[in-house]
Design an enzyme around this catalytic site. Structure first.
Site, mmCIF file in Angstrom:
data_model
loop_
_atom_site.group_PDB
_atom_site.id
_atom_site.type_symbol
_atom_site.label_atom_id
_atom_site.label_comp_id
_atom_site.label_asym_id
_atom_site.label_seq_id
_atom_site.Cartn_x
_atom_site.Cartn_y
_atom_site.Cartn_z
ATOM 1 N N ARG A 75 -6.398 18.793 -6.787
ATOM 2 C CA ARG A 75 -5.127 18.054 -6.719
ATOM 3 C C ARG A 75 -4.469 18.263 -5.342
ATOM 4 O O ARG A 75 -3.694 17.454 -4.879
ATOM 5 C CB ARG A 75 -4.180 18.459 -7.857
ATOM 6 C CG ARG A 75 -2.811 17.794 -7.778
ATOM 7 C CD ARG A 75 -2.103 17.642 -9.130
ATOM 8 N NE ARG A 75 -2.240 18.790 -9.986
ATOM 9 C CZ ARG A 75 -1.599 19.963 -9.830
ATOM 10 N NH1 ARG A 75 -0.753 20.125 -8.846
ATOM 11 N NH2 ARG A 75 -1.790 20.952 -10.667
ATOM 12 N N TYR A 105 5.957 -6.505 -3.620
ATOM 13 C CA TYR A 105 5.005 -6.403 -4.725
ATOM 14 C C TYR A 105 5.781 -6.024 -5.998
ATOM 15 O O TYR A 105 6.701 -5.195 -5.945
ATOM 16 C CB TYR A 105 3.967 -5.322 -4.384
ATOM 17 C CG TYR A 105 2.973 -5.127 -5.480
ATOM 18 C CD1 TYR A 105 1.973 -6.063 -5.711
ATOM 19 C CD2 TYR A 105 3.060 -4.030 -6.329
ATOM 20 C CE1 TYR A 105 1.068 -5.902 -6.741
ATOM 21 C CE2 TYR A 105 2.157 -3.857 -7.369
ATOM 22 C CZ TYR A 105 1.164 -4.800 -7.561
ATOM 23 O OH TYR A 105 0.284 -4.639 -8.583
ATOM 24 N N ASP A 113 4.367 -1.278 3.889
ATOM 25 C CA ASP A 113 3.198 -1.548 3.058
ATOM 26 C C ASP A 113 2.330 -2.544 3.825
ATOM 27 O O ASP A 113 2.663 -3.714 3.958
ATOM 28 C CB ASP A 113 3.648 -2.125 1.708
ATOM 29 C CG ASP A 113 2.472 -2.455 0.783
ATOM 30 O OD1 ASP A 113 1.348 -2.630 1.278
ATOM 31 O OD2 ASP A 113 2.703 -2.559 -0.446
ATOM 32 N N LYS A 142 -7.205 -3.276 -2.565
ATOM 33 C CA LYS A 142 -7.380 -4.594 -1.970
ATOM 34 C C LYS A 142 -8.403 -4.511 -0.819
ATOM 35 O O LYS A 142 -9.511 -4.124 -1.061
ATOM 36 C CB LYS A 142 -6.020 -5.125 -1.518
ATOM 37 C CG LYS A 142 -4.907 -4.937 -2.563
ATOM 38 C CD LYS A 142 -5.171 -5.668 -3.875
ATOM 39 C CE LYS A 142 -4.265 -5.208 -5.011
ATOM 40 N NZ LYS A 142 -2.840 -5.152 -4.708
HETATM 41 C C1 LIG Z 1 -1.659 -4.496 -5.245
HETATM 42 C C2 LIG Z 1 -0.549 -4.132 -4.359
HETATM 43 C C3 LIG Z 1 0.192 -2.951 -4.575
HETATM 44 C C4 LIG Z 1 -0.059 -2.021 -5.739
HETATM 45 O O1 LIG Z 1 -1.289 -1.388 -5.622
HETATM 46 P P1 LIG Z 1 -2.137 -0.815 -6.875
HETATM 47 O O2 LIG Z 1 -3.369 -0.316 -6.199
HETATM 48 O O3 LIG Z 1 -2.373 -1.950 -7.814
HETATM 49 O O4 LIG Z 1 -1.301 0.259 -7.484
HETATM 50 C C5 LIG Z 1 1.205 -2.655 -3.678
HETATM 51 N N1 LIG Z 1 1.492 -3.458 -2.645
HETATM 52 C C6 LIG Z 1 0.805 -4.604 -2.418
HETATM 53 C C7 LIG Z 1 1.185 -5.445 -1.255
HETATM 54 C C8 LIG Z 1 -0.228 -4.983 -3.265
HETATM 55 O O5 LIG Z 1 -0.893 -6.115 -3.049
#
Ligand SMILES: *Cc1c(COP(=O)(O)O)cnc(C)c1O
Length: 392
Positions: A57, A110, A181, A206
């Site tokens: 962890r 998101y 992000d 992604k």
């Molecule tokens: C999918 C996504 C998230 C969340 O990510 P997870 O891996 O599903 O927890 C956050 N920000 C953006 C821009 C995303 O496309």
């Protein structure tokens, strides 16, 4: 035959024989915990006098290798992987706020991030102001207790691009941190830390993993900030599995090749769709007609604009549903960034909880489809769109 099977079973083969060569690819360290020969050794590792692992962890050698790649991509000191993008986002925010603090966030986010900022943080008595980063002046929302500015590099689903450089300067003038992000852009296209941001966060689910197989998140920042976020993560515990970390490492080896191809295909598809008579509007920052191209050209690398675009069809919901039905290989998939081209329908997925009026006001019409442009031959993608659009 010798007995005492259990003793042999639990102790034989615990350590691979030493070897002058080492594996071409780092192994997957599926070990929750690490062994010491003495208390002295344990002390040295805890006091950071010697490098070493204690418990997965906290850190794990597979994560270490993956994090080294992630830090290099964003030109940050260090990185951390997490079990999801939401874990990376929430740990990065929670590390830098306390009760009574204030956050300024972009109002296009998101869905999970929106819910965290808008409702979850209320439990901690942390206030969030949601601001239109493109049309509004962020400056006037600052309060003496503003600690974080939060934004996404490319907004979903209208693909707006905000000037990270300018926003970072405003944040720092007010002694606030900028967290970006960068999921849609990836470090191949945009490096938020180089533009002045303090923390870059990713849903590696992604593009960074890129094959629609694992869930994961990542954070890149300087040493001090990573230490702080790491500490928060060790308390909450959204640890990535070493196996997923290894798959992420494998995917990262081809990230640039994939992102270049995604972007080249997306630009060609956007140009094709923009000239189609059944299309009202295409949202893609690489189009000459996009009001966001200028900012994108300033902050994006290599003349690339990413693999995500949205298309607004004449004919609203009926046209959108028909296009989805008419597709053969291109599937309705409420995520993005896999190897194949997929469609998502914001009015029915990410923006489902809004009323039609609210959606229309935000520019998300019932005829809007989001396209995650894949790695196929672009001629085949366009041919499929062409055939499907022909009969809507
Ligand atoms: C999918 C996504 C998230 C969340 O990510 P997870 O891996 O599903 O927890 C956050 N920000 C953006 C821009 C995303 O496309």
């Amino acid at each position: 035959m010798s007995k005492k099977f259990m003793t042999k079973l639990t102790h034989k083969g615990e350590k691979a024989p030493s070897s002058i060569s080492y594996p071409k690819v780092p192994p997957i360290y599926l070990s929750s915990v690490f062994c010491f020969d003495s208390v002295e050794e344990l002390d040295l590792v805890y006091e950071k006098a010697e490098p070493g692992y204690v418990y997965s962890r906290m850190s794990n050698p597979t994560h270490h290798c993956t994090e080294e790649i992630l830090a290099a991509l964003d030109e940050g000191d260090d990185a951390i992987v997490y079990s999801s993008g939401m874990a990376a986002i929430t740990m990065s925010i929670l590390a830098f706020v306390k009760a009574g603090d204030h956050i300024i966030s972009s109002n296009v986010l998101y869905g999970g991030t929106w819910e965290f900022l808008n409702s979850e943080l209320k439990k901690f008595n942390i206030e969030v102001s949601f601001v239109d980063f493109y049309r509004d002046d962020i400056e006037k929302y600052f309060k003496p207790n503003t600690k974080i500015i939060y934004m996404e590099t490319i907004s979903n689903p209208l693909m707006e691009v905000y000037d990270i450089k300018k926003i970072a300067k405003v944040a720092h003038d007010h002694k606030a941190l900028l967290i970006v992000d960068n999921t849609f852009a990836t470090p191949v296209i945009c490096q938020p830390l180089r533009l002045g941001a303090d923390v870059a966060v990713y849903s590696v689910t992604k593009y960074l993993a890129g094959h629609s197989d694992i869930l994961g998140g990542a954070v890149v920042a300087d040493k001090d900030k990573i230490e702080k976020i790491k500490h928060t993560g060790q308390i909450y515990g959204p640890t990535m599995s070493p196996f997923d970390s290894w798959l992420l490492m494998r995917s990262l080896r081809t990230l640039e090749l994939r992102v270049v191809r995604h972007s080249e295909n997306a630009l060609k598809l956007a140009e094709y769709l923009e000239n189609h008579q059944k299309v009202k509007k295409v949202y893609y920052p690489g189009l000459v007609s996009s009001p966001h191209k200028k900012t994108a050209d300033e902050i994006f690398n290599n003349g690339l604009y990413g693999g995500m675009l949205s298309v607004d069809l004449y004919g609203g919901e009926k046209a959108a549903c028909n296009l989805i039905k008419n597709m053969k290989n291109i599937k309705l998939v409420p995520s993005l960034a896999g190897v194949s081209t997929t469609l998502s329908y914001p009015a029915k997925t990410s923006h489902r909880s809004m009323s039609r009026e609210e959606r229309e006001k935000a520019g998300i019409s019932d005829g809007l489809l989001r396209v995650s442009v894949g790695l196929e031959d672009i001629e085949d993608i366009i041919t499929e769109f062409d055939a499907a659009l022909h009969i809507i």
